[in-house]
Design a protein around this motif. Structure first.
Motif, PDB file in Angstrom:
ATOM      1  N   ASP A 213       0.825  -1.205   0.000  1.00  7.52           N
ATOM      2  CA  ASP A 213       0.000   0.000   0.000  1.00  7.52           C
ATOM      3  C   ASP A 213       0.861   1.258   0.000  1.00  7.52           C
ATOM      4  OD1 ASP A 213      -2.314  -1.479  -0.023  1.00  7.52           O
ATOM      5  OD2 ASP A 213      -2.595  -1.410   2.156  1.00  7.52           O
ATOM      6  N   ASP A 214       1.903   1.260   0.841  1.00  6.21           N
ATOM      7  CA  ASP A 214       2.817   2.404   0.877  1.00  6.21           C
ATOM      8  C   ASP A 214       3.510   2.585  -0.465  1.00  6.21           C
ATOM      9  OD1 ASP A 214       2.134   2.866   3.479  1.00  6.21           O
ATOM     10  OD2 ASP A 214       3.954   2.006   4.348  1.00  6.21           O
ATOM     11  N   ARG A 215       3.895   1.445  -1.057  1.00  7.28           N
ATOM     12  CA  ARG A 215       4.587   1.497  -2.355  1.00  7.28           C
ATOM     13  C   ARG A 215       3.664   2.079  -3.428  1.00  7.28           C
ATOM     14  NH1 ARG A 215       5.998  -3.355  -2.413  1.00  7.28           N
ATOM     15  NH2 ARG A 215       4.376  -4.235  -3.745  1.00  7.28           N
ATOM     16  N   ASP A 216       2.431   1.638  -3.446  1.00  5.91           N
ATOM     17  CA  ASP A 216       1.481   2.153  -4.437  1.00  5.91           C
ATOM     18  C   ASP A 216       1.246   3.656  -4.248  1.00  5.91           C
ATOM     19  OD1 ASP A 216       1.239  -0.352  -5.508  1.00  5.91           O
ATOM     20  OD2 ASP A 216      -0.684  -0.813  -4.528  1.00  5.91           O
ATOM     21  N   GLU A 217       1.137   4.079  -2.986  1.00  8.83           N
ATOM     22  CA  GLU A 217       0.907   5.505  -2.714  1.00  8.83           C
ATOM     23  C   GLU A 217       2.088   6.346  -3.199  1.00  8.83           C
ATOM     24  OE1 GLU A 217       0.779   8.435   1.166  1.00  8.83           O
ATOM     25  OE2 GLU A 217      -0.160   6.454   1.357  1.00  8.83           O
ATOM     26  N   LEU A 218       3.292   5.872  -2.914  1.00  9.56           N
ATOM     27  CA  LEU A 218       4.486   6.600  -3.342  1.00  9.56           C
ATOM     28  C   LEU A 218       4.603   6.647  -4.853  1.00  9.56           C
ATOM     29  CD1 LEU A 218       7.476   5.693  -0.996  1.00  9.56           C
ATOM     30  CD2 LEU A 218       6.847   7.967  -1.810  1.00  9.56           C
ATOM     31  N   GLU A 219       4.336   5.521  -5.496  1.00  9.54           N
ATOM     32  CA  GLU A 219       4.449   5.479  -6.953  1.00  9.54           C
ATOM     33  C   GLU A 219       3.407   6.387  -7.603  1.00  9.54           C
ATOM     34  OE1 GLU A 219       4.289   1.290  -7.752  1.00  9.54           O
ATOM     35  OE2 GLU A 219       6.464   1.047  -7.553  1.00  9.54           O
ATOM     36  N   ASP A 220       2.216   6.458  -6.986  1.00 12.29           N
ATOM     37  CA  ASP A 220       1.199   7.388  -7.501  1.00 12.29           C
ATOM     38  C   ASP A 220       1.683   8.825  -7.337  1.00 12.29           C
ATOM     39  OD1 ASP A 220      -0.503   5.375  -8.223  1.00 12.29           O
ATOM     40  OD2 ASP A 220      -1.790   5.525  -6.440  1.00 12.29           O
ATOM     41  N   TYR A 221       2.278   9.125  -6.177  1.00 13.72           N
ATOM     42  CA  TYR A 221       2.757  10.479  -5.898  1.00 13.72           C
ATOM     43  C   TYR A 221       3.877  10.877  -6.856  1.00 13.72           C
ATOM     44  CZ  TYR A 221       5.150  14.262  -3.411  1.00 13.72           C
ATOM     45  OH  TYR A 221       5.756  15.449  -3.081  1.00 13.72           O
ATOM     46  N   LEU A 222       4.852   9.998  -7.000  1.00 18.41           N
ATOM     47  CA  LEU A 222       6.001  10.312  -7.850  1.00 18.41           C
ATOM     48  C   LEU A 222       5.675  10.180  -9.332  1.00 18.41           C
ATOM     49  CD1 LEU A 222       8.727   8.481  -5.755  1.00 18.41           C
ATOM     50  CD2 LEU A 222       8.461  10.954  -6.000  1.00 18.41           C
ATOM     51  N   GLY A 223       4.707   9.355  -9.641  1.00 18.31           N
ATOM     52  CA  GLY A 223       4.346   9.164 -11.041  1.00 18.31           C
ATOM     53  C   GLY A 223       3.324  10.158 -11.536  1.00 18.31           C
ATOM     54  N   ALA A 224       2.800  10.976 -10.620  1.00 18.77           N
ATOM     55  CA  ALA A 224       1.816  11.990 -11.015  1.00 18.77           C
ATOM     56  C   ALA A 224       2.450  12.958 -12.003  1.00 18.77           C
ATOM     57  CB  ALA A 224       1.315  12.749  -9.792  1.00 18.77           C
TER      58      ALA A 224
END
Length: 262
Positions: free
Chosen positions: A118-129
């Motif tokens: 979950d943390d990984r997905d949140e970070l990837e969404d943040y950085l991939g935005a």
């Protein structure tokens, strides 16, 4: 010949075109509203409806943007932080671009190492935005703001991603990045005023007028049960378009000093 206005020059004193009819209507409406709502006999009932000095200050700010009552120096500071076009500094802008292209994949790789899904997905969404902006200068600035924010978030996964980038040497390169960005922004802040920028100022005024419409609509909803239709019309919250006010200074419209307790 292009020139650079003094920082304290008001935007309305530049050679700006007239506002379009719809924008001019919104400016008339909000100026009439700000004037009437400050009258003692209206102010008390407005307070009972939930109107606050903070709302009034927001309305004054919106009117000042559309009316060109902000200074050229303020406009330039804002523009240098969010330039719609890159300046004629191709080598420096290209260096800002290279920083983004080099460190964005590294940031995503560091985020991929986070163990919790979950943390990984949140970070990837943040950085991939999307960090896309109208100019490469603005894009690079937005990217770096997002990266530096990782160190400020009190969440282990964010801190771990930042630590991974630090281990790869990002802090050293950030020093150089900020030096270049400041050089570019300083250049933007001191270049002569040209026709493109005049068009940008005018576009910002027109966009601000659209926000006035939404702001006044919200006031109409709040005031509907507290004022007669006649008073709502006086507040420019009805269908009738008010005539232009006399040359009332913005400082007069800004006066809203509650003397009654709602």
């Amino acid at each position: 010949m292009a020139s650079l206005p003094a920082p304290n020059t008001l935007l309305r004193d530049l050679a700006l075109p007239a506002l379009c009819p719809s924008a001019d209507e919104q400016l008339r409406r909000i100026c009439a509203f700000l004037y009437v709502v400050g009258l003692p006999e209206v102010q008390t009932r407005a307070l009972l409806a939930g109107y606050t000095p903070e709302m009034h200050a927001e309305g004054v700010y919106r009117a000042s943007l559309v009316g060109g009552e902000r200074s050229f120096g303020e406009w330039r500071r804002w523009r240098s932080l969010r330039p719609p076009r890159d300046p004629d500094l191709p080598d420096l802008v290209a260096e800002l671009d290279r920083f983004v292209n080099r460190w964005r994949p590294r940031a995503l790789s560091a985020a991929a190492e986070v163990a919790d899904a979950d943390d990984r997905d949140e970070l990837e969404d943040y950085l991939g935005a999307s960090f896309e902006r109208p100019s490469r200068t603005w894009r690079a600035k937005a990217f770096v703001q997002g990266i530096e924010h990782l160190a400020e978030v009190p969440i282990p996964s964010y801190r771990a991603t930042w630590a991974a980038l630090v281990a790869e040497g990002i802090q050293t390169e950030l020093t150089r990045f900020h030096e270049i960005l400041k050089t570019v922004q300083d250049f933007l802040a001191t270049t002569p005023l040209d026709a493109d920028e005049i068009a940008d100022i005018q576009a910002a005024r027109e966009e601000g007028a659209a926000s006035i419409d939404a702001w006044l609509t919200a006031r109409r909803r709040e005031f509907a049960g507290h004022f007669t239709e006649e008073t709502l019309n006086l507040l420019a919250l009805g269908k009738a378009v008010p005539p232009p006010l006399p040359d009332v200074p913005l400082s007069v419209l800004a006066r809203f000093r509650p003397t009654a307790r709602a």
